[in-house]
Design an enzyme around this catalytic site. Structure first.
Site, PDB file in Angstrom:
ATOM      1  N   CYS A 125      71.793  27.594  71.951  1.00 28.35           N
ATOM      2  CA  CYS A 125      71.800  28.782  71.077  1.00 28.35           C
ATOM      3  C   CYS A 125      73.073  29.608  71.246  1.00 28.35           C
ATOM      4  CB  CYS A 125      70.584  29.646  71.376  1.00 28.35           C
ATOM      5  SG  CYS A 125      69.055  28.716  71.273  1.00 28.35           S
ATOM      6  N   HIS A 259      71.347  36.556  68.401  1.00 29.28           N
ATOM      7  CA  HIS A 259      70.687  35.260  68.210  1.00 29.28           C
ATOM      8  C   HIS A 259      69.224  35.522  67.835  1.00 29.28           C
ATOM      9  CE1 HIS A 259      69.100  31.361  68.709  1.00 29.28           C
ATOM     10  NE2 HIS A 259      68.525  31.598  69.867  1.00 29.28           N
ATOM     11  N   ASN A 290      63.806  30.310  65.032  1.00 30.84           N
ATOM     12  CA  ASN A 290      64.995  30.142  65.874  1.00 30.84           C
ATOM     13  C   ASN A 290      65.726  28.869  65.443  1.00 30.84           C
ATOM     14  OD1 ASN A 290      66.816  29.588  67.900  1.00 30.84           O
ATOM     15  ND2 ASN A 290      65.408  30.042  69.589  1.00 30.84           N
TER      16      ASN A 290
HETATM   17  N1  ACO Z   1      49.489  30.158  69.748  1.00 29.65           N
HETATM   18  C1  ACO Z   1      48.486  30.743  70.442  1.00 29.65           C
HETATM   19  N2  ACO Z   1      48.540  30.923  71.773  1.00 29.65           N
HETATM   20  C2  ACO Z   1      49.651  30.490  72.406  1.00 29.65           C
HETATM   21  C3  ACO Z   1      50.721  29.880  71.734  1.00 29.65           C
HETATM   22  C4  ACO Z   1      50.599  29.713  70.342  1.00 29.65           C
HETATM   23  N3  ACO Z   1      51.568  29.172  69.596  1.00 29.65           N
HETATM   24  N4  ACO Z   1      51.675  29.575  72.626  1.00 29.65           N
HETATM   25  C5  ACO Z   1      51.237  29.975  73.820  1.00 29.65           C
HETATM   26  N5  ACO Z   1      50.006  30.525  73.694  1.00 29.65           N
HETATM   27  C6  ACO Z   1      49.156  31.103  74.712  1.00 29.65           C
HETATM   28  C7  ACO Z   1      49.497  30.644  76.109  1.00 29.65           C
HETATM   29  O1  ACO Z   1      48.840  29.414  76.366  1.00 29.65           O
HETATM   30  C8  ACO Z   1      48.964  31.782  76.959  1.00 29.65           C
HETATM   31  O2  ACO Z   1      47.564  31.609  77.097  1.00 29.65           O
HETATM   32  P1  ACO Z   1      46.858  31.909  78.496  1.00 29.65           P
HETATM   33  O3  ACO Z   1      47.121  33.368  78.767  1.00 29.65           O
HETATM   34  O4  ACO Z   1      45.431  31.592  78.227  1.00 29.65           O
HETATM   35  O5  ACO Z   1      47.528  31.026  79.493  1.00 29.65           O
HETATM   36  C9  ACO Z   1      49.169  33.015  76.076  1.00 29.65           C
HETATM   37  O6  ACO Z   1      49.369  32.518  74.738  1.00 29.65           O
HETATM   38  C10 ACO Z   1      50.360  33.873  76.470  1.00 29.65           C
HETATM   39  O7  ACO Z   1      51.477  33.037  76.629  1.00 29.65           O
HETATM   40  P2  ACO Z   1      52.843  33.636  77.099  1.00 29.65           P
HETATM   41  O8  ACO Z   1      53.816  32.530  77.346  1.00 29.65           O
HETATM   42  O9  ACO Z   1      52.606  34.619  78.183  1.00 29.65           O
HETATM   43  O10 ACO Z   1      53.270  34.454  75.781  1.00 29.65           O
HETATM   44  P3  ACO Z   1      54.481  35.435  75.634  1.00 29.65           P
HETATM   45  O11 ACO Z   1      54.015  36.764  75.252  1.00 29.65           O
HETATM   46  O12 ACO Z   1      55.432  35.322  76.806  1.00 29.65           O
HETATM   47  O13 ACO Z   1      55.262  34.825  74.382  1.00 29.65           O
HETATM   48  C11 ACO Z   1      57.050  33.353  73.756  1.00 29.65           C
HETATM   49  C12 ACO Z   1      55.671  33.479  74.395  1.00 29.65           C
HETATM   50  C13 ACO Z   1      56.958  33.772  72.302  1.00 29.65           C
HETATM   51  C14 ACO Z   1      57.504  31.895  73.868  1.00 29.65           C
HETATM   52  C15 ACO Z   1      58.053  34.271  74.503  1.00 29.65           C
HETATM   53  O14 ACO Z   1      57.929  34.069  75.885  1.00 29.65           O
HETATM   54  C16 ACO Z   1      59.470  34.034  74.084  1.00 29.65           C
HETATM   55  O15 ACO Z   1      59.857  34.309  72.970  1.00 29.65           O
HETATM   56  N6  ACO Z   1      60.356  33.557  74.998  1.00 29.65           N
HETATM   57  C17 ACO Z   1      61.739  33.356  74.672  1.00 29.65           C
HETATM   58  C18 ACO Z   1      61.984  32.088  73.935  1.00 29.65           C
HETATM   59  C19 ACO Z   1      63.429  32.017  73.498  1.00 29.65           C
HETATM   60  O16 ACO Z   1      64.015  33.046  73.253  1.00 29.65           O
HETATM   61  N7  ACO Z   1      64.036  30.848  73.404  1.00 29.65           N
HETATM   62  C20 ACO Z   1      65.454  30.825  72.998  1.00 29.65           C
HETATM   63  C21 ACO Z   1      66.201  29.853  73.675  1.00 29.65           C
HETATM   64  S1  ACO Z   1      65.747  28.243  73.168  1.00 29.65           S
HETATM   65  C22 ACO Z   1      67.110  27.213  73.311  1.00 29.65           C
HETATM   66  O17 ACO Z   1      68.123  27.569  73.794  1.00 29.65           O
HETATM   67  C23 ACO Z   1      66.945  25.829  72.829  1.00 29.65           C
END
Ligand code: ACO
Length: 333
Positions: A125, A259, A290
């Site tokens: 990214c 980004h 993304n």
């Molecule tokens: N739908 C429903 N529930 C989900 C989903 C989904 N799609 N995905 C995960 N969950 C669940 C998890 O299993 C977890 O359940 P649990 O509490 O029973 O274990 C719960 O939701 C919470 O999961 P978290 O990972 O804590 O959710 P969070 O609020 O952290 O959000 C997210 C997740 C959106 C991925 C966030 O962490 C994020 O945006 N991170 C950054 C990602 C990013 O910016 N990537 C860019 C770089 S990528 C690259 O360079 C290729």
């Protein structure tokens, strides 16, 4: 392309970097909504919107990554009133091209009928900021009339569509800019914290009969929470650093081009950067998800075509992602 040394001898007043003279973009036709994903993933529109801000994404059906790159490149050339024979170099940032070799840039060159050196850069990214900086270095060396930069990704090719924690976040698309010599690239800042535990996309498995190690799936593996923490702390730091290097203040910024990974990450940066109005943080991730290295040039094209950037506006582009990497650069429009 002229020899760089020749240019050094003939002038010492030539531009130090570049100016952006045109933008373009291209996305696949098919739109996949959050609701569409609930058919085969245990997820919901509400979860995806509230955790990421994403409402839909464009996904390739018949298009290849290079089709998107070529589409964006053509649009940018048209916008810049530039013909392919004026382009002296093509640089492309991608992690999801259909080939490791030839480069995406070479495929674009052939399609446009350009004759110039071509190379791809890979920094996930953050790739777009590396492209800008590399381009600046080539312009500083001299001998380049115009350069074409493209960020192009088909993340759908490398997603694990059974993994709800990553599949819902990404999309496909490409953005491009045309550059000419200028003094509009002001400063940059780069950080890499080498790490393959938080984000990793292994390459395809080989068929060596002697290889003994476990082979990981050649798909996106991401620890969302760790990536989130890295992004939230690094994004404002990189912006501070480029402003300091250029001797400018947050108040001088007209636009922040972050980004497009997660609206919550952008909002967190916006809360920390109090001197930039929240609506000057450009956001279009609700439509595209993304798109990795394509996300910043997609934004640039959208804002440019909407006439939002005014001449001399100060833009900071800032990205984070696999590497782990983060980077920012400061550009005058
Ligand atoms: N739908 C429903 N529930 C989900 C989903 C989904 N799609 N995905 C995960 N969950 C669940 C998890 O299993 C977890 O359940 P649990 O509490 O029973 O274990 C719960 O939701 C919470 O999961 P978290 O990972 O804590 O959710 P969070 O609020 O952290 O959000 C997210 C997740 C959106 C991925 C966030 O962490 C994020 O945006 N991170 C950054 C990602 C990013 O910016 N990537 C860019 C770089 S990528 C690259 O360079 C290729």
């Amino acid at each position: 392309m002229q020899d760089g040394n020749q240019m050094n001898e003939t002038t010492n007043t030539r531009p130090r970097s570049f100016k952006i003279i045109g933008t373009g973009s291209c996305v696949p036709e098919k739109v996949v909504t959050n609701e569409d994903l609930t058919v085969f993933l245990d997820t919901s529109d509400e979860w995806i919107r509230s955790r990421s801000g994403i409402e839909q994404r464009h996904i390739c059906t018949t298009e290849t990554t290079s089709d998107l790159a070529i589409g964006a490149a053509r649009n940018a050339l048209e916008n810049a009133h530039t013909t392919p024979d004026e382009i002296d170099m093509i640089l492309c940032a991608t992690i999801s091209g259909e080939y490791v070799c030839p480069s995406m840039a070479a495929l674009v060159q052939r399609s446009l009928g350009a004759q110039c050196p071509c190379v791809d850069l890979s920094a996930a990214c953050t790739g777009w900021i590396y492209l800008m900086d590399t381009a600046s270095a080539f312009f500083a060396r001299g001998g380049i009339r115009k350069m074409l930069l493209i960020g192009a990704e088909s993340m759908s090719r490398i997603l694990n569509w059974h993994d709800r924690s990553t599949a819902v976040l990404f999309g496909d698309g490409a953005g491009a800019v045309v550059l000419e010599p200028g003094d509009n690239y002001l400063a940059s800042s780069f950080v890499t914290e080498g790490n393959d535990e938080v984000i990793a996309i292994p390459t395809k498995n080989g068929i060596s009969p002697w290889y003994l190690n476990e082979q990981k799936l050649p798909l996106v593996h991401m620890d969302g929470q760790e990536t989130y923490k890295f992004a939230v702390s690094n994004l404002p730091k990189r912006v501070d650093e480029v402003l300091q290097k250029a001797g400018l203040q947050e108040e001088d910024l007209d636009w922040v081009i972050p980004h497009q990974a997660n609206k919550r990450i952008i909002d967190s940066a916006s809360r920390r950067m109090k001197h930039v109005p929240a609506d000057h943080f450009c956001v279009n991730l609700q439509k595209y998800g993304n798109t990795s290295a394509a996300s910043i040039p997609l934004l640039l094209d959208e804002w440019n075509r909407a006439g939002r950037f005014k001449e001399n506006d100060l833009l900071v582009m800032v990205a984070f992602g696999g590497g782990l990497s983060s980077a920012a650069c400061l550009v005058r429009w």
